[in-house]
Design a protein around this motif. Structure first.
Motif, PDB file in Angstrom:
ATOM      1  N   THR A   1      31.896 -55.280  24.540  1.00  0.00           N
ATOM      2  CA  THR A   1      32.416 -54.975  23.214  1.00  0.00           C
ATOM      3  C   THR A   1      31.274 -54.636  22.269  1.00  0.00           C
ATOM      4  O   THR A   1      30.302 -55.387  22.165  1.00  0.00           O
TER       5      THR A   1
ATOM      6  N   ILE B   1      33.348 -53.930  16.791  1.00  0.00           N
ATOM      7  CA  ILE B   1      34.736 -54.250  17.146  1.00  0.00           C
ATOM      8  C   ILE B   1      35.166 -55.562  16.506  1.00  0.00           C
ATOM      9  O   ILE B   1      36.291 -55.720  16.047  1.00  0.00           O
TER      10      ILE B   1
ATOM     11  N   ILE C   1      34.567 -51.298  24.885  1.00  0.00           N
ATOM     12  CA  ILE C   1      35.412 -51.221  23.701  1.00  0.00           C
ATOM     13  C   ILE C   1      34.479 -50.782  22.575  1.00  0.00           C
ATOM     14  O   ILE C   1      33.516 -51.480  22.242  1.00  0.00           O
TER      15      ILE C   1
ATOM     16  N   ASP D   1      29.050 -58.622  26.313  1.00  0.00           N
ATOM     17  CA  ASP D   1      28.834 -58.126  24.961  1.00  0.00           C
ATOM     18  C   ASP D   1      27.827 -56.968  24.956  1.00  0.00           C
ATOM     19  O   ASP D   1      26.734 -57.106  25.522  1.00  0.00           O
TER      20      ASP D   1
ATOM     21  N   THR E   1      38.602 -49.010  19.352  1.00  0.00           N
ATOM     22  CA  THR E   1      39.222 -50.220  18.792  1.00  0.00           C
ATOM     23  C   THR E   1      40.739 -50.048  18.763  1.00  0.00           C
ATOM     24  O   THR E   1      41.486 -50.968  19.083  1.00  0.00           O
TER      25      THR E   1
END
Lengths: 164, 594
Positions: B233, B237, B356, B271, B399
Motif C-alpha cells: 500500500t 492510501i 494499492i 507496505d 484507492t
C-alpha cells in the motif's frame, strides 16, 4: 528534410508572431497543398514548428468546415440539399452524380474518386433558392440544373473539357 | 468604503464582497449554494452547461454565475421561477445525449450529473437523443478508459490536462453535434503524449474518464489457492481510503486499511513505505555519489510515473538528470519476488504482487517492459524460458478500485480493528510516510543525506519551507562549508518551469523533487472523488501526523532496511541494488513523424 517540411517551416515563420497564427498557417498550408487538404503529417509539422500541442492543431482543423482532412478532387461538385433545391429535385441529381462517378457518400457527406479527379459533397443551402436546384462545380454555381444538363457537364469534365 | 469592496443585492439581501468576486461565490456568502455542473473551483470555468444561471436585473438574458463577477449595485435573484425552470431545462438538454445507464455505470452514486438530476428534481428527459452514433470507447491506455458517450463536454479534463499539467493530450474536436473530447486524430490516449496522471478522471463529473480497472484480475488471483498474493500500500492510501469508505476527509486509517486487506484475502499485507525507505537509501547515496564524482546535477527524483513519462516525452535530452532509482512500487515488486521469495521459500512464479496506489500512472509503470528484474534474477537460477516471463508488479489498483472491492465483499470498514503490517516488508519510518505529500521525498532524502554528508546527527528533521503549500518550493541547506539549494515542484506545469531553467543553464539547484499531481500523491489521479484543495490539505495534515507518530523518522535507521542490506543487497548502489532497484529511461517524441 522534405520539400514539404521546408515549405511549412517558411509558412510558419511568416506568421509566427501574429495573433491566432495557427489559423492563418493552416489556411496557407492547405492552399499550398496538392489536393487542397491538410494531411496528418502536415498537421504534425505545423504543430512541431509552431510548438503547439498536436491536439490543439487537430481541434482547430476539425472545427472549421473550411479545412479538409482528406484529399480533394481536381474538380469539386457541390450539390445543394437545402429545402428549396430538394423540392425541385436535388436528390435525383445527387444520385445521378454519384452513380456516374461510381461513388458513395461517407458519414461526413463527401466522396472522392480513387484517382482524386472528383470530389462530391453536399451543402445545406447556398442561399440561391430562387435558382433551385443549384449545383456548384469548382465554385461556379449552375442554376436550374436538370438531369440532362448535369449529364452534359459531367461528360465534359470527364473528357477534360471546361464546363460552360 | 474601501474601493476594493462592492455591494450587491442577492435575493433581497444586501451583501458586500471584494471586487472581482464571482457571482457564484457571492451567492454562497449570502447563504445560497448555486448548483453547478461544468464549473469546478480552481480548475475550470467554461460556461458550457448553463446550470448555474441566475437572474440579474437589467440583463437581457439569465447570467451564468460561474463566468461573471459581481458589479456594484447588482440585483441578483437566485431562485425565481424563471431561474429554476432554466436550470432544469439546461440539465435536461445535457441529459438528452447521455446514455442514462446509471445502475451499471462505474460512477453510479458518485456522479455529479446523477446527483444534480436528483437535486434539481429532474425525473424525465423530455428531449430525444440528437447524437446519431455511439462513439468508440478508447481503451488504448494502460491506465485510463475514455468513454465519449458518457461525456457532457464540460471541458474540465481538457483544462486540467492543458493548464495544470501542460500536456494537452486531449482537446475539443469537431463542432456542433459532432463535438467530442479526443486525442490527435483520435488515436487514443495510449498513443498520445498522455502521462497517465489521471487528473482528468478525478475532475470528470461522469464516467467519461475512469481508471482501467484490474480489480477482477485481483479477485481471480485471490481465489486461486496455488498463488501467494502479496499486497503493498502506498503512503497516500492511508489518508484517502477512509473517505471512499464513508469516513471523514483525510481520515488516517492505516490500521483498518491493513485489516481490510487481510479480510479481502491477501496472504501478506506489506507496505510500499518499506521500499520508500529503500528508495531514500539508494537515492541519497546516488546524490552523494553525483556530488563527489562530478555527476549530472541537479538530480531529479523518479518516484512519480506520470512525471517520468512527461520528461521522457517533452524533455528527452534531460533524462540524465533523473535519478536512476525505480519508484518504491517497483522496488517493492523486485524485492518481493527475489529476497522475500527466498526468505519465505516461495516459487517466484507463484507470487502475485498487487499494489494499492493513489495513482493511475502506476498501472502504466507496472507494465513497462523493463520492470521485470525479478524475472531476470531467477531466469538462470531456475532455468526459466521467455514464455514464463513475469513482471515485478502484477497489478496496480487505485484507492477507488480497492474501495469498490471492499464494498463488494461487504467489509465493515469503520468497524474493523486496526492491525499491523506483516514482516519483513512492512516496517517503515516517518521518512517513508511523507512520500505521500509534495516535498516529502525531498525531506526524507535530506534527513538521510545531510546526516551522511555532515557526519553529525540531524536534530530537527522537519523542513518547514518544503511543506509550504505552493507549486514550487525551495530550500537552502548548509552542508559543511557549502550551501546546497534544493527545489520541489508539484504538477507538471510547475515541473516544466524547473526544467526550462535547467535547459537555459540557469538552474541554481542541486536536487529537485517532482510530483505529477497537486500536493503530491495524496492528490493523485487514483484517489477518491472528490479530491480538491481543501481535502488535499486535510490528507496532508494526517500524513504529517503519521510521520510525527513514528518512533523512527529517518529512512536509514529502519532496522528492516538495514537487515535487507546486510543479508541481500550488500550496500546502497551495490551491483545487486543496481540490478534490482535501478532503471533506465526511454526517449519519446511529442511530434511523431514517420
Amino acid at each position: 528534410m522534405s520539400d514539404r517540411h521546408t515549405a511549412i517551416q517558411e509558412i510558419v515563420a511568416s506568421h509566427r508572431t501574429e495573433r491566432g497564427a495557427l489559423l492563418s498557417i493552416l489556411e496557407a498550408v492547405q492552399r499550398s497543398s496538392d489536393h487542397n487538404y491538410l494531411s496528418k503529417e502536415e498537421l504534425v509539422l505545423v504543430a512541431k514548428e509552431l510548438e503547439v500541442p498536436l491536439s490543439t492543431v487537430y481541434s482547430v482543423a476539425t472545427f472549421y468546415a473550411f479545412f479538409n482532412l482528406k484529399a480533394q478532387g481536381e474538380h469539386v461538385i457541390t450539390v445543394c440539399r437545402g429545402t428549396a433545391c430538394h423540392t425541385r429535385g436535388s436528390k435525383p441529381l445527387l444520385t445521378q452524380v454519384l452513380k456516374q462517378l461510381n461513388l458513395q457518400l461517407d458519414e461526413e457527406g463527401t466522396a472522392t474518386t480513387d484517382d482524386v479527379r472528383f470530389t462530391v459533397h453536399t451543402v445545406a443551402c447556398f442561399g440561391q433558392c430562387a435558382l433551385a436546384p443549384v449545383i456548384a462545380i469548382d465554385s461556379v454555381i449552375h442554376s436550374r440544373v436538370t438531369e440532362q444538363k448535369l449529364s452534359q457537364m459531367l461528360q465534359s469534365l470527364l473528357e477534360g473539357k471546361e464546363v460552360s | 468604503m474601501d474601493e476594493q469592496m462592492i455591494s450587491c443585492t442577492i435575493d433581497g439581501k444586501t451583501i458586500t464582497v471584494e471586487r472581482g468576486t464571482r457571482i457564484l461565490d457571492a451567492c454562497e456568502r449570502a447563504g445560497i449554494k448555486i448548483p453547478t455542473l461544468c464549473y469546478l473551483k480552481d480548475v475550470s470555468s467554461h460556461g458550457s452547461c448553463g446550470v448555474c444561471v441566475v437572474e440579474v436585473e437589467g440583463a437581457k438574458r439569465l447570467v451564468r454565475s460561474c463566468m461573471h463577477t459581481v458589479m456594484p449595485g447588482m440585483v441578483i435573484h437566485t431562485h425565481n421561477q424563471r431561474v429554476l425552470h432554466a436550470r432544469k431545462l439546461n440539465l435536461e438538454l445535457v441529459l438528452a445525449n447521455h446514455p442514462l445507464l446509471c445502475t451499471t455505470c462505474e460512477r453510479n452514486l458518485n456522479c455529479e450529473l446523477q446527483a444534480l438530476s436528483q437535486q434539481l428534481g429532474v425525473r424525465t428527459s423530455r428531449f430525444p437523443r440528437t447524437k446519431k452514433k455511439f462513439e468508440e470507447v478508447d481503451v488504448t491506455s494502460a491506465s485510463l478508459i475514455r468513454d465519449p458517450n458518457a461525456c457532457i463536454l464540460c471541458n474540465r479534463c481538457v483544462e486540467v490536462c492543458a493548464s495544470m499539467q501542460s500536456v494537452s493530450a486531449i482537446q475539443m474536436v469537431g463542432r456542433g453535434l459532432k463535438t467530442k473530447v479526443a486525442t490527435f486524430y483520435d488515436q487514443g490516449l495510449g498513443n498520445s503524449v498522455c502521462t497517465n496522471c489521471g487528473q482528468c478522471s478525478l475532475v470528470c463529473p461522469t464516467a467519461a474518464i475512469t481508471e482501467k480497472s484490474q480489480a477482477q484480475q485481483v479477485f481471480d488471483a485471490l481465489a486461486d489457492p496455488s498463488l501467494v498474493v502479496l499486497v503493498q500500500t502506498a503512503p497516500a492510501i492511508r489518508v484517502g481510503l477512509g473517505e471512499a469508505m464513508g469516513l471523514g476527509e483525510g481520515s488516517l486509517v492505516t490500521g483498518q486499511m491493513v485489516s481490510s486487506l487481510r479480510a479481502l484475502g491477501f496472504d501478506k499485507v506489506f507496505d510500499t513505505q518499506f521500499t520508500a525507505d529503500l528508495t531514500i537509501m539508494e537515492e541519497a547515496y546516488e546524490l552523494m555519489h553525483r556530488l563527489t564524482h562530478q555527476g549530472q546535477l541537479p538530480m531529479i527524483t523518479s518516484c512519480s510515473p506520470g512525471w517520468i513519462k512527461f520528461i521522457e516525452t517533452f524533455y528527452p535530452e534531460q533524462v540524465g538528470h533523473l535519478s536512476s532509482c525505480k519508484s518504491p512500487q517497483q522496488m517493492f515488486g523486485a524485492i518481493a519476488k527475489t529476497f522475500y521469495a527466498e526468505q519465505a521459500h516461495l516459487d517466484p512464479r507463484k507470487i502475485r504482487v498487487v499494489s494499492i496506489m493513489p495513482c493511475t500512472a502506476k498501472k502504466f509503470e507496472a507494465g513497462r517492459s523493463e520492470m521485470d528484474s525479478s524475472f531476470a534474477y531467477w531466469k538462470e537460477k531456475l532455468n526459466l524460458s521467455e514464455v514464463e516471463r513475469f513482471a515485478d508488479v502484477d497489478w496496480a489498483l487505485t484507492t477507488r478500485e480497492l474501495a469498490k472491492m471492499l464494498k463488494q465483499v461487504g467489509i465493515d470498514f469503520a468497524g474493523l480493528e486496526a492491525s499491523d503490517f506483516d514482516d519483513p516488508l512492512g516496517a517503515s519510518t516517518g521518512g517513508a510516510v511523507i512520500f505521500a505529500s509534495s516535498g516529502g521525498v525531498m525531506e526524507a532524502a535530506l534527513r538521510t543525506a545531510v546526516e551522511k554528508l555532515t557526519g553529525t546527527v540531524l536534530q530537527d528533521v522537519e523542513f518547514a519551507s518544503l511543506r509550504e503549500r505552493k507549486g514550487i518550493r525551495e530550500a537552502a541547506l548548509k552542508i559543511g562549508e557549502s550551501t546546497v539549494k534544493v527545489a520541489v515542484a508539484n504538477t507538471l506545469s510547475n515541473a516544466r518551469v524547473l526544467l526550462d531553467q535547467i535547459k537555459a543553464g540557469t538552474s541554481p539547484y542541486t536536487f529537485i523533487e517532482v510530483m505529477t499531481c497537486p500536493d503530491g500523491c495524496l492528490g493523485g489521479g487514483g484517489q477518491p472523488i472528490p479530491t480538491n484543495a481543501d481535502i488535499r490539505a486535510k490528507r496532508a495534515e494526517s500524513i504529517y501526523e503519521e510521520d510525527r507518530s513514528k518512533p523512527i523518522r529517518k529512512s536509514h535507521e529502519n532496522p528492516a532496511i538495514q537487515d535487507l542490506y546486510a543479508r541481500f543487497l550488500d550496500q546502497p548502489l551495490s551491483p545487486m541494488s543496481h540490478h534490482l532497484l535501478h532503471t533506465t529511461y526511454t526517449k519519446r517524441v511529442v511530434y511523431p513523424l514517420d
